[in-house]
Enzyme design. Structure first.
Site, PDB file in Angstrom:
ATOM      1  N   GLU A 147       2.668 -36.127  29.443  1.00  0.00           N
ATOM      2  CA  GLU A 147       1.673 -35.134  29.028  1.00  0.00           C
ATOM      3  C   GLU A 147       0.324 -35.775  28.723  1.00  0.00           C
ATOM      4  OE1 GLU A 147       4.183 -31.329  27.295  1.00  0.00           O
ATOM      5  OE2 GLU A 147       3.185 -32.636  25.838  1.00  0.00           O
ATOM      6  N   ASN A 150      -2.684   6.461   6.824  1.00  0.00           N
ATOM      7  CA  ASN A 150      -3.306   7.249   7.884  1.00  0.00           C
ATOM      8  C   ASN A 150      -4.003   6.336   8.891  1.00  0.00           C
ATOM      9  OD1 ASN A 150      -5.752   6.467   6.732  1.00  0.00           O
ATOM     10  ND2 ASN A 150      -6.046   8.397   5.650  1.00  0.00           N
ATOM     11  N   GLU A 173      10.649   5.402  16.463  1.00  0.00           N
ATOM     12  CA  GLU A 173      10.732   4.899  15.091  1.00  0.00           C
ATOM     13  C   GLU A 173      12.100   5.247  14.500  1.00  0.00           C
ATOM     14  OE1 GLU A 173       8.422   5.568  10.810  1.00  0.00           O
ATOM     15  OE2 GLU A 173       8.244   7.040  12.409  1.00  0.00           O
ATOM     16  N   HIS A 174      12.468   6.524  14.601  1.00  0.00           N
ATOM     17  CA  HIS A 174      13.779   6.999  14.148  1.00  0.00           C
ATOM     18  C   HIS A 174      14.545   7.553  15.357  1.00  0.00           C
ATOM     19  CE1 HIS A 174      10.979   7.731  10.686  1.00  0.00           C
ATOM     20  NE2 HIS A 174      11.928   7.085  10.044  1.00  0.00           N
ATOM     21  N   HIS A 180       5.556  15.580   8.546  1.00  0.00           N
ATOM     22  CA  HIS A 180       4.806  14.411   8.082  1.00  0.00           C
ATOM     23  C   HIS A 180       3.303  14.594   8.298  1.00  0.00           C
ATOM     24  CE1 HIS A 180       7.118  11.176   6.398  1.00  0.00           C
ATOM     25  NE2 HIS A 180       8.079  11.334   7.292  1.00  0.00           N
ATOM     26  N   GLN A 215     -10.449   0.914   1.346  1.00  0.00           N
ATOM     27  CA  GLN A 215     -10.884   0.080   0.224  1.00  0.00           C
ATOM     28  C   GLN A 215      -9.713  -0.662  -0.418  1.00  0.00           C
ATOM     29  OE1 GLN A 215     -11.321   3.368   0.535  1.00  0.00           O
ATOM     30  NE2 GLN A 215     -11.065   4.488  -1.380  1.00  0.00           N
ATOM     31  N   ASP A 244      15.232   7.664   4.742  1.00  0.00           N
ATOM     32  CA  ASP A 244      13.920   7.724   4.094  1.00  0.00           C
ATOM     33  C   ASP A 244      14.010   7.493   2.598  1.00  0.00           C
ATOM     34  OD1 ASP A 244      12.245   8.035   6.215  1.00  0.00           O
ATOM     35  OD2 ASP A 244      11.781  10.144   5.871  1.00  0.00           O
ATOM     36  N   TYR A 296       0.849  -1.196   0.000  1.00  0.00           N
ATOM     37  CA  TYR A 296       0.000   0.000   0.000  1.00  0.00           C
ATOM     38  C   TYR A 296       0.878   1.237   0.000  1.00  0.00           C
ATOM     39  CZ  TYR A 296      -3.334   3.590   0.892  1.00  0.00           C
ATOM     40  OH  TYR A 296      -4.085   4.727   0.744  1.00  0.00           O
ATOM     41  N   GLN A 339      10.693  15.555  10.435  1.00  0.00           N
ATOM     42  CA  GLN A 339       9.706  14.585  10.905  1.00  0.00           C
ATOM     43  C   GLN A 339       8.378  15.261  11.211  1.00  0.00           C
ATOM     44  OE1 GLN A 339      10.991  11.518  10.753  1.00  0.00           O
ATOM     45  NE2 GLN A 339       8.900  10.808  10.889  1.00  0.00           N
ATOM     46  N   SER A 393       4.230   8.979  12.411  1.00  0.00           N
ATOM     47  CA  SER A 393       5.686   8.959  12.363  1.00  0.00           C
ATOM     48  C   SER A 393       6.302   9.767  13.502  1.00  0.00           C
ATOM     49  CB  SER A 393       6.156   9.511  11.022  1.00  0.00           C
ATOM     50  OG  SER A 393       7.495   9.168  10.789  1.00  0.00           O
ATOM     51  N   HIS A 426       0.780 -39.666  20.698  1.00  0.00           N
ATOM     52  CA  HIS A 426       2.115 -39.135  20.459  1.00  0.00           C
ATOM     53  C   HIS A 426       3.179 -40.142  20.894  1.00  0.00           C
ATOM     54  CE1 HIS A 426       0.195 -35.266  19.840  1.00  0.00           C
ATOM     55  NE2 HIS A 426       1.362 -34.684  19.597  1.00  0.00           N
TER      56      HIS A 426
END
Length: 433
Positions: free
Chosen positions: A415, A214, A327-328, A263, A191, A361, A129, A260, A238, A420
């Site tokens: 067990e 998003n 994240e960074h 964003h 979608q 990036d 995506y 950053q 981010s 088994h």
């Protein structure tokens, strides 16, 4: 003049770390309900529903979801030679870094006659995506498609929202061509995630979905991951954490924070410093640079979620950074090598004054699809392994049965799993006779 509401915290105790590490929160109950409704519609009505939501959300009427070869050829003519060269350079570096991650399985004889090993197998069908919106992320095409091709995924499906003219951003299509992806569909938001998760008349169903988005896209990915398809990681807005001291360059640090912040309004930046003077210099430099940015309004809102933190020493700086799990992480100090050894929780780390987050990036070669919202405590960013599964193998000889057979029978009996135990017991008896 901007009214930056970035808070300053001085010498926090360890008990205050949790408060500093909080991310912006939002009520997602209504959002999740909306997302569930759209996903159900996509699952039931396929292409028809995808086209209806494209008209509703992206304000475009589509006859077909698929991007044609003619559209891809047209896109190549629309981008500048400089951008095309930049895409090729970035793709080369990303490929080099990810090719080095190839897995080599080793056969291990765990006991006499018992040999075990792993084989790396590519996920056959993956979905990528790529957000459009205010900033079409063509760089993400390279980040997601390049390792997918290296891994050997047989089918790579890319979904991205079209513009109101019904066409996909030409840089996204050019990046897809450079990375070797041709199955591209005009679908954005929830979608798109639904189409790849369930499959429609046009969009193939995939086994794993990758890519940022998003809050609606993130909610959709998490919902479809419960029953229908795997996803790369949970993620949110981010973020960056910069560690600075008296040796850091305030112009560079301010630029990193703003890169950053632009964003989105829900992004977050944190500066951790051992120098109060550096915090003051960075604060002034942020105001100066902010006024020059086209996305200054968005960056200003992001800064209201952000903090400057003054700590006593580098040990505290690293402890707070690891608690935040950014994240960074940019370590903009002269002793970055020493501090790098103390990193435990982070998505991607940038060392020294010249390693700006923008490098990762776009073109250094590392992947920019990373865990956010504190998920770096348990997740890593996208890499070659993200597109593979490890299948385990084992082979036992008669000697292997003698090595571990009695232990297997004993454990299974204890067990209370008699079938088994018997599966091994009949083999033990067979070689004893």
């Amino acid at each position: 003049m901007f009214n930056i509401q970035c808070s300053i915290v001085k010498y926090p105790t360890e008990a205050e770390y949790a408060k500093i590490c909080e991310r912006p929160q939002m009520d997602v109950s209504q959002l999740n309900s909306i997302v569930a409704g759209v996903l159900a519609d996509i699952k039931a009505n396929g292409d028809k529903a995808v086209k209806a939501y494209e008209e509703k959300f992206d304000k475009v009427q589509l006859e077909s979801l698929a991007v044609t070869e003619e559209e891809i050829a047209e896109a190549e003519k629309l981008i500048s030679p400089e951008l095309k060269d930049a895409l090729i350079l970035a793709h080369k570096n990303i490929a080099a870094f990810h090719e080095a991650q190839q897995f080599a399985g080793t056969k291990v004889e765990t006991a006499p006659g018992v040999v075990c090993w792993q084989k790396s197998v590519a996920i056959e069908k993956v979905g990528l995506y790529i957000p459009g919106g205010t900033a079409p992320l063509f760089s993400t095409v390279l980040m997601l498609a390049t390792p997918a091709k290296i891994a050997g995924c047989k089918e790579i499906v890319l979904c991205t929202p079209p513009g109101k003219d019904g066409k996909v951003n030409p840089a996204i299509l050019m990046a897809a061509k450079v990375a070797g992806v041709s199955k591209i569909f005009k679908a954005g938001g929830v979608q798109a995630i639904g189409a790849m998760a369930y499959g429609t008349e046009s969009v193939p169903k995939v086994y794993k979905i990758f890519g940022p988005g998003n809050q609606f896209v993130m909610a959709a990915k998490q919902q479809v991951s419960l029953h229908d398809v795997a996803i790369d990681m949970p993620a949110g807005p981010s973020e960056v954490c910069v560690i600075a001291d008296e040796t850091s360059n305030p112009v560079f640090v301010a630029a990193d924070l703003l890169s950053q912040a632009e964003h989105g309004a829900d992004s977050q930046v944190i500066l951790i410093s051992t120098s109060e003077e550096m915090i003051e210099k960075v604060s002034k430099e942020v105001e100066r640079q902010l006024a020059l940015l086209p996305r200054s309004e968005m960056a200003e809102k992001s800064l209201s979620n952000s903090q400057y933190v003054l700590v006593k020493d580098k040990e505290e700086a690293m402890a707070l950074s690891n608690a935040y799990a950014p994240e960074h992480l940019i370590i903009a100090t002269n002793d970055y090598e020493e501090l790098a050894d103390k990193v435990i929780n982070a998505g991607s780390v940038f060392l020294g004054s010249y390693a700006c987050e923008s490098a990762g990036d776009y073109a250094s070669g590392t992947n920019h699809t990373l865990p956010t919202h504190g998920y770096a405590v348990a997740y890593n960013g996208v890499n070659l392994d993200s597109y593979n599964r490890k299948v385990t193998f084992q082979h036992l000889t008669k000697e292997g049965i003698k090595s571990i057979g009695n232990a297997v029978v004993c454990m299974a009996e204890n067990e209370q799993l008699e079938a088994h135990a018997n599966a091994m017991r009949v083999r033990v008896k067979a070689i004893d006779n």
